[in-house]
Write an enzyme that holds these catalytic residues in place. Structure first.
Site, PDB file in Angstrom:
ATOM      1  N   SER A  70      40.988  37.450  34.255  1.00 62.85           N
ATOM      2  CA  SER A  70      40.055  37.700  33.163  1.00 62.85           C
ATOM      3  C   SER A  70      40.368  36.944  31.890  1.00 62.85           C
ATOM      4  O   SER A  70      39.465  36.678  31.093  1.00 62.85           O
ATOM      5  CB  SER A  70      40.006  39.204  32.859  1.00 62.85           C
ATOM      6  OG  SER A  70      41.280  39.677  32.465  1.00 62.85           O
TER       7      SER A  70
ATOM      8  N   HIS B 127      35.867  40.833  37.716  1.00 63.59           N
ATOM      9  CA  HIS B 127      35.251  39.665  37.091  1.00 63.59           C
ATOM     10  C   HIS B 127      34.686  38.716  38.141  1.00 63.59           C
ATOM     11  O   HIS B 127      34.687  37.495  37.955  1.00 63.59           O
ATOM     12  CB  HIS B 127      36.255  38.952  36.199  1.00 63.59           C
ATOM     13  CG  HIS B 127      36.559  39.698  34.938  1.00 63.59           C
ATOM     14  ND1 HIS B 127      35.773  39.601  33.809  1.00 63.59           N
ATOM     15  CD2 HIS B 127      37.543  40.583  34.640  1.00 63.59           C
ATOM     16  CE1 HIS B 127      36.279  40.367  32.857  1.00 63.59           C
ATOM     17  NE2 HIS B 127      37.348  40.993  33.340  1.00 63.59           N
TER      18      HIS B 127
ATOM     19  N   LYS C 171      30.637  45.742  34.364  1.00 66.61           N
ATOM     20  CA  LYS C 171      30.473  44.346  33.969  1.00 66.61           C
ATOM     21  C   LYS C 171      29.137  43.828  34.515  1.00 66.61           C
ATOM     22  O   LYS C 171      28.087  44.158  33.992  1.00 66.61           O
ATOM     23  CB  LYS C 171      31.684  43.538  34.422  1.00 66.61           C
ATOM     24  CG  LYS C 171      32.960  43.968  33.678  1.00 66.61           C
ATOM     25  CD  LYS C 171      34.170  43.189  34.087  1.00 66.61           C
ATOM     26  CE  LYS C 171      35.385  43.488  33.234  1.00 66.61           C
ATOM     27  NZ  LYS C 171      35.765  44.890  33.090  1.00 66.61           N
TER      28      LYS C 171
END
Length: 396
Positions: A184, A212, A241
């Site tokens: 990340s 991610h 996310k």
């Protein structure tokens, strides 16, 4: 409490601030999106993990509202007591089917998923081989487990093999390799093809944290393992996310592994069930991400990343190489990173300076993150602001 305690806390905060390491909280006055309201004015947002732009998508919002209207605000309990709703099972099936696994266990946060995966499955006879740049949640999860710990340098396959050899020589019963799918802070994608080959050679399991990656890397956005064309044993991830931007984590694995985790994983057993609104929003985000619209969003996301990266490199900024929509602008000095972020906000672009302990000392940066919701005009406007701030602060 004793005055000495308060004096020590005050002094520690002052020291953090003097080093330029204070992480300010800025209040957002609008929905998450490529443009947000901060301090009563419009600014461009280039620091959110809103990869597909779904956090403020009206369909995702309405799906959450509908779920809350049907199921209420929450279960007021942990699931094994009285907390499992039909919508929890629906979300478990949706994410497992999307990523191609037999089953899923849900957690209140992805941090809890990584904190809860190791201890129930591995004991003192086993070994965990962990990438040195793994997320803090993996590190904490490993600490909670009695398995023997080995660490390899970030994406260094020679070192990984050396650690696997050592674990086998030390008589490990089971070995698990733990790695972020995409790191990340740097935007680097794990070398999962090579990890898979070494895992097969040394009869090891693979756990990948795809927070991610899920939703936008690989075919249909199935994640880093799909991007690399390999299979892994465990995937942890988040709905906070790309998949809606709310909160909540998960572990995908076989049915038996999930069944054991539901009996033994402490963050699952002792945390309230995921809120129905989060479940509803997340399922709608999965529906969008897994279809043709998801393909279009992914295409736009990577086109945006390519444009931003190209223009920033041309302007003379020091960028970490890569293909991921995380694009770190390297500055080195912690105070400079904070000053740069503050000046960017004045120029109408919301970014955050990252410094120790989030990144190593001397590696402070502005971590920019692209979204499919950004337009080329917004990207160009952000680059112009970076150039202005960079010239003023002596960065370029």
């Amino acid at each position: 409490m004793p005055d000495a305690f308060h004096a020590r806390i005050t002094a520690e905060l002052a020291d953090i601030d003097a080093q330029g390491l204070t992480k300010p909280e800025r209040v957002i006055q609008s929905r998450q999106g490529p443009e947000i309201q901060v301090g009563g004015r419009r600014v461009l947002n280039f620091c959110a993990n809103n990869y597909l732009g779904l956090a403020g998508d009206e369909r995702v919002v309405q799906a959450g509202i509908a779920a809350q209207e049907r199921w209420g605000a929450g279960t007021a309990s942990v699931r094994f007591i009285c907390g499992t709703l039909e919508i929890h099972k629906e979300l478990e099936h949706a994410i497992a089917d999307y990523l191609g696994f037999e089953d899923t266990i849900l957690f209140a946060a992805a941090f809890d998923a990584n904190g809860g995966i190791f201890e129930p499955l591995f004991g003192a006879e086993d070994a965990i081989v962990s990438d040195s740049l793994n997320h803090a949640s993996i590190i904490d999860g490993v600490r909670l487990c009695k398995a023997k710990r080995y660490r390899f340098a970030n994406s260094d396959m020679a070192d990984l093999e050396a650690q696997l050899k050592q674990a086998r020589a030390d008589g490990a019963r089971d070995i698990i390799i733990a790695t972020d799918g995409a790191f990340s802070m740097d935007g680097y994608i794990a070398k999962l093809g090579e990890v898979r080959a070494l895992a097969d050679k040394y009869d090891a399991l693979i756990m990948v944290d795809d927070c991610h990656a899920t939703g936008f890397l690989g075919p249909q956005g199935k994640g880093s393992f799909a991007h690399c064309g390999v299979k892994v044993d465990f995937v942890t991830g988040t709905f906070g996310k790309a998949l809606g931007g709310a909160m909540g984590g998960f572990i995908c694995a076989t049915k038996d592994v999930v069944a054991l985790l539901k009996q033994r994983a402490r963050p699952y057993l002792f945390s309230n069930a995921l809120a129905p609104a989060v479940c509803g929003s997340s399922m709608e985000a999965i529906r969008i991400a897994s279809g043709e619209e998801g393909d279009k969003l992914r295409s736009q996301l990577f086109a945006n990343a390519e444009r931003f990266r190209g223009k920033m490199a041309e302007a003379g900024f020091n960028l970490l190489p890569g293909e991921h929509p995380i694009i770190p602008v390297m500055l080195g000095d912690a105070k400079l990173a904070q000053d740069m972020a503050a000046r960017m906000l004045e120029l109408g672009v919301y970014v955050i300076g990252f410094s120790f302990p989030v990144v190593p000392r001397g590696a402070a940066r502005i971590r920019t993150q692209m979204s499919a919701a950004h337009t080329f005009d917004q990207i160009d406007e952000a680059v112009e602001a970076f150039i202005k701030a960079g010239l003023e602060l002596g960065v370029i």
